[in-house]
Design a protein around this motif. Structure first.
Motif, PDB file in Angstrom:
ATOM      1  N   ASN A 176     -53.650 -36.978  97.411  1.00 23.06           N
ATOM      2  CA  ASN A 176     -53.914 -37.663  98.684  1.00 23.06           C
ATOM      3  C   ASN A 176     -55.038 -37.056  99.514  1.00 23.06           C
ATOM      4  O   ASN A 176     -55.817 -37.777 100.110  1.00 23.06           O
ATOM      5  CB  ASN A 176     -52.645 -37.684  99.559  1.00 23.06           C
ATOM      6  N   LYS A 185     -58.741 -38.033 100.210  1.00 21.13           N
ATOM      7  CA  LYS A 185     -59.055 -39.399 100.632  1.00 21.13           C
ATOM      8  C   LYS A 185     -59.704 -39.373 102.023  1.00 21.13           C
ATOM      9  O   LYS A 185     -59.556 -38.419 102.786  1.00 21.13           O
ATOM     10  CB  LYS A 185     -57.771 -40.239 100.608  1.00 21.13           C
ATOM     11  N   HIS A 225     -60.348 -37.126  93.852  1.00 23.65           N
ATOM     12  CA  HIS A 225     -59.818 -38.472  94.072  1.00 23.65           C
ATOM     13  C   HIS A 225     -59.668 -38.691  95.565  1.00 23.65           C
ATOM     14  O   HIS A 225     -58.870 -37.990  96.168  1.00 23.65           O
ATOM     15  CB  HIS A 225     -58.473 -38.594  93.354  1.00 23.65           C
ATOM     16  N   TRP A 271     -62.740 -46.046  98.788  1.00 18.31           N
ATOM     17  CA  TRP A 271     -61.545 -46.839  98.494  1.00 18.31           C
ATOM     18  C   TRP A 271     -61.169 -47.617  99.751  1.00 18.31           C
ATOM     19  O   TRP A 271     -61.401 -47.137 100.855  1.00 18.31           O
ATOM     20  CB  TRP A 271     -60.405 -45.880  98.079  1.00 18.31           C
ATOM     21  N   GLN A 275     -56.103 -45.981 102.778  1.00 20.14           N
ATOM     22  CA  GLN A 275     -56.068 -44.641 103.376  1.00 20.14           C
ATOM     23  C   GLN A 275     -57.426 -44.274 103.974  1.00 20.14           C
ATOM     24  O   GLN A 275     -57.928 -43.163 103.796  1.00 20.14           O
ATOM     25  CB  GLN A 275     -55.549 -43.616 102.349  1.00 20.14           C
ATOM     26  N   ASN A 310     -62.780 -46.583  93.851  1.00 17.26           N
ATOM     27  CA  ASN A 310     -61.413 -46.868  93.412  1.00 17.26           C
ATOM     28  C   ASN A 310     -61.050 -48.312  93.761  1.00 17.26           C
ATOM     29  O   ASN A 310     -61.287 -48.753  94.889  1.00 17.26           O
ATOM     30  CB  ASN A 310     -60.471 -45.895  94.143  1.00 17.26           C
ATOM     31  N   GLU A 311     -60.540 -49.044  92.784  1.00 13.54           N
ATOM     32  CA  GLU A 311     -59.892 -50.348  93.026  1.00 13.54           C
ATOM     33  C   GLU A 311     -60.786 -51.372  93.706  1.00 13.54           C
ATOM     34  O   GLU A 311     -60.399 -51.997  94.689  1.00 13.54           O
ATOM     35  CB  GLU A 311     -58.604 -50.130  93.840  1.00 13.54           C
ATOM     36  N   GLN A 349     -55.825 -46.200  85.690  1.00 14.61           N
ATOM     37  CA  GLN A 349     -54.728 -45.527  86.402  1.00 14.61           C
ATOM     38  C   GLN A 349     -53.455 -45.469  85.560  1.00 14.61           C
ATOM     39  O   GLN A 349     -52.781 -44.457  85.534  1.00 14.61           O
ATOM     40  CB  GLN A 349     -54.454 -46.247  87.721  1.00 14.61           C
ATOM     41  N   GLU A 374     -53.597 -41.868  86.299  1.00 14.87           N
ATOM     42  CA  GLU A 374     -52.442 -41.849  87.215  1.00 14.87           C
ATOM     43  C   GLU A 374     -51.174 -42.314  86.504  1.00 14.87           C
ATOM     44  O   GLU A 374     -50.331 -43.012  87.074  1.00 14.87           O
ATOM     45  CB  GLU A 374     -52.716 -42.751  88.440  1.00 14.87           C
ATOM     46  N   TRP A 376     -48.976 -39.148  87.482  1.00 10.37           N
ATOM     47  CA  TRP A 376     -49.097 -39.211  88.951  1.00 10.37           C
ATOM     48  C   TRP A 376     -47.939 -38.470  89.593  1.00 10.37           C
ATOM     49  O   TRP A 376     -46.985 -39.029  90.072  1.00 10.37           O
ATOM     50  CB  TRP A 376     -49.218 -40.665  89.425  1.00 10.37           C
ATOM     51  N   TRP A 436     -44.449 -41.410  93.867  1.00  7.20           N
ATOM     52  CA  TRP A 436     -44.716 -42.404  94.918  1.00  7.20           C
ATOM     53  C   TRP A 436     -43.962 -43.711  94.669  1.00  7.20           C
ATOM     54  O   TRP A 436     -43.845 -44.538  95.550  1.00  7.20           O
ATOM     55  CB  TRP A 436     -46.222 -42.694  94.981  1.00  7.20           C
TER      56      TRP A 436
HETATM   57  C1  XIL Z   1     -50.723 -42.979  96.458  1.00  4.91           C
HETATM   58  C2  XIL Z   1     -50.044 -41.659  96.778  1.00  4.91           C
HETATM   59  O1  XIL Z   1     -49.367 -41.181  95.639  1.00  4.91           O
HETATM   60  C3  XIL Z   1     -49.073 -41.847  97.923  1.00  4.91           C
HETATM   61  O2  XIL Z   1     -48.528 -40.594  98.308  1.00  4.91           O
HETATM   62  C4  XIL Z   1     -49.779 -42.472  99.110  1.00  4.91           C
HETATM   63  O3  XIL Z   1     -48.855 -42.740 100.133  1.00  4.91           O
HETATM   64  C5  XIL Z   1     -50.472 -43.746  98.697  1.00  4.91           C
HETATM   65  O4  XIL Z   1     -51.342 -43.485  97.613  1.00  4.91           O
HETATM   66  N1  XIL Z   1     -53.546 -45.720  93.217  1.00  4.91           N
HETATM   67  C6  XIL Z   1     -54.300 -44.645  93.639  1.00  4.91           C
HETATM   68  C7  XIL Z   1     -53.639 -43.525  94.330  1.00  4.91           C
HETATM   69  O5  XIL Z   1     -55.499 -44.575  93.332  1.00  4.91           O
HETATM   70  O6  XIL Z   1     -54.485 -42.914  95.262  1.00  4.91           O
HETATM   71  C8  XIL Z   1     -52.348 -43.933  94.982  1.00  4.91           C
HETATM   72  O7  XIL Z   1     -51.703 -42.774  95.483  1.00  4.91           O
HETATM   73  C9  XIL Z   1     -51.469 -44.668  94.010  1.00  4.91           C
HETATM   74  C10 XIL Z   1     -52.155 -45.923  93.517  1.00  4.91           C
END
Ligand code: XIL
Length: 466
Positions: free
Chosen positions: A81, A84, A117, A121, A124, A163-164, A239, A269, A309, A317
């Motif tokens: 985290n 970010k 990471h 994105w 966050q 990311n994403e 991921q 992940e 992850w 998570w």
């Molecule tokens: C997640 C974390 O694990 C959580 O703790 C947080 O609340 C939200 O983000 N894809 C990603 C990650 O690229 O950064 C995300 O991580 C999970 C999905």
């Protein structure tokens, strides 16, 4: 002692687990005298030219049983985290690396490489991003990438730069960057990252791109066009947030087609979630699924590593984001290795010998259990074994014991996460103070090293709850 550093670390890790939980019990844990004892997942991956890592997050760095596994088992860490944007640039132009630096320092202290990471994105983000005028956002993004990747220059082997960025149908996600900068923001982020840290491998990272489909096709086209235009990109991160029994059949082929474009691939992940609670059948399916995924990566030379992850179901998570689902990782809440751990271990080339499972139901609460015994390391004159106890009954246990016969003259010289008594050839291990409670369908595990001369088959093992 002649054991290599990694080996010594792993045994120390086991010691720390025992000590943290049982201050007064005084279980002496001596290191085995051979480097041939059970390797870690990181060591197995390294022997195949890869890494096997875990994400982690700052709150767990003060949890000693947790960090014992994190530091001992893996050769790679992802900052889960705190790299970010909301953490690293909480106000415009004000950068804060306090938390992420702690994770990077932990990794360095444990000889682990770091995946960064993530730089750009849509999630966050700090609130102030929304107030940046459209004409200023490209500059703000470049400045963010330059600062963060610059701060970690030389410390991070891979960056998830963007990311994403895609929707499931392969169109661009309408993030603030897409809307205010336009299609070119991804290329601009990669160029800024290359300038800030020329040696980090730069990754595009996304979910639901593990198999071939509209979304992975869109990423494929992006990578192909970057390669044609000379825009710096080195890797694609899949991921791999997967669902029990639903590993796409095209994973290996998909990894291969990206590799054929001239980029590396990483599974970044990985977790495989199920409807909770877990049970033996789901655990077995999950083990099979993990095995499939690891094998798909190993089959492609450019698939450079796998990250889960986080590693323990207690720190995943998944339950907070997918209500009713969880148990997605390879260690349970008490840091006992699950069947999925052993599937990964074997897929990475680790060997275990005969497994014996016996069910006995005794005790005061009608609760049954199974015990699984694995010899995980053998060397001249010695061996290492791990025993997993599963509660197959209908109520939580308050305690458990397992027993077996040391039929070939074996001895147990040190044992962790349990309390050993021997009487003649009979060995009995009872729970430690901190792992007597096993939830319904849950597991507890202990391990030991011992001496053996000659044959050392896995024994018949009995199990009872108390
Ligand atoms: C997640 C974390 O694990 C959580 O703790 C947080 O609340 C939200 O983000 N894809 C990603 C990650 O690229 O950064 C995300 O991580 C999970 C999905």
């Amino acid at each position: 002692m002649s054991a290599p550093a990694g080996r010594a670390r792993r045994v120390l890790a086991a010691t720390a687990v025992a000590v943290a939980g049982t201050l007064a019990v005084g279980m002496a844990v001596a290191a085995p005298s051979s480097a041939d004892a059970a390797p870690t997942l990181g060591q197995l991956a390294a022997a195949k030219g890869r890494y096997f890592g875990s994400a982690t997050d700052n709150p767990t760095l003060d949890n000693a049983p947790y960090t014992a596994v994190l530091g001992g088992e893996f050769n790679q860490i992802t900052v889960g985290n705190t790299q970010k944007w909301m953490y690293t640039e909480p106000s415009r132009g004000q950068f804060d690396y306090t938390q992420a630096d702690r994770i990077v320092a932990f990794a360095r202290a444990h000889d682990q490489v770091v995946r960064g990471h993530t730089l750009v994105w849509h999630n966050q983000l700090p609130g102030w991003i929304d107030t940046v005028p459209a004409g200023e956002l490209l500059g703000v993004m470049r400045n963010h990438v330059a600062n963060v990747a610059g701060h970690y220059r030389g410390e991070v082997v891979h960056w998830d730069v963007v990311n994403e960025a895609f929707e499931e149908d392969g169109t661009r996600r309408q993030s603030v960057f897409q809307q205010k900068i336009g299609d070119g923001y991804i290329a601009e982020a990669f160029k800024a990252a290359r300038a800030a840290d020329p040696n980090a491998k730069l990754y595009y990272n996304d979910y639901n791109i593990e198999g071939i489909g509209a979304k992975s096709d869109a990423v494929y086209d992006l990578v192909k066009s970057f390669k044609q235009q000379g825009i710096p990109i080195d890797g694609v991160g899949m991921q791999a947030h997967l669902i029990l029994g639903q590993v796409p059949g095209t994973v290996q082929r998909n990894i291969q087609r990206f590799a054929d474009l001239g980029v590396d691939v990483a599974l970044t992940e990985l977790d495989i979630r199920m409807n909770t609670p877990r049970d033996a059948a789901k655990d077995a399916q999950q083990a099979q699924d993990y095995r499939t995924v690891v094998n798909a990566c190993l089959a492609v030379t450019r698939c450079v590593g796998i990250t889960i992850w986080d590693f323990s179901d207690g720190y995943s998570w998944i339950p907070s984001v997918f209500p009713g689902e969880g148990a997605a990782l390879i260690y349970d809440e008490n840091f006992a290795k699950k069947p999925s751990y052993w599937a990964v271990y074997e897929a990475l080339g680790g060997t275990t010998t005969t497994t014996t499972t016996t069910t006995t139901t005794t005790g005061d609460n009608g609760t049954g259990c199974t015990a699984t015994y694995r010899v995980v390391g053998q060397w001249h004159g010695g061996y290492q074994a791990e025993v997993t106890v599963r509660n197959t009954g209908t109520a939580a246990t308050t305690g458990w014991r397992v027993g077996w016969t040391l039929a070939q003259g074996q001895t147990v010289s040190s044992l962790w996460n349990g309390v050993l008594t021997t009487s003649g050839q009979q060995a009995t291990v009872r729970n430690a103070t901190y792992n007597g409670r096993i939830a319904v369908n849950g597991t507890a595990a202990f391990g030991f090293v011992g001496a053996s001369a000659g044959t050392n088959p896995a024994p018949v093992i009995t199990c009872a709850t108390t």
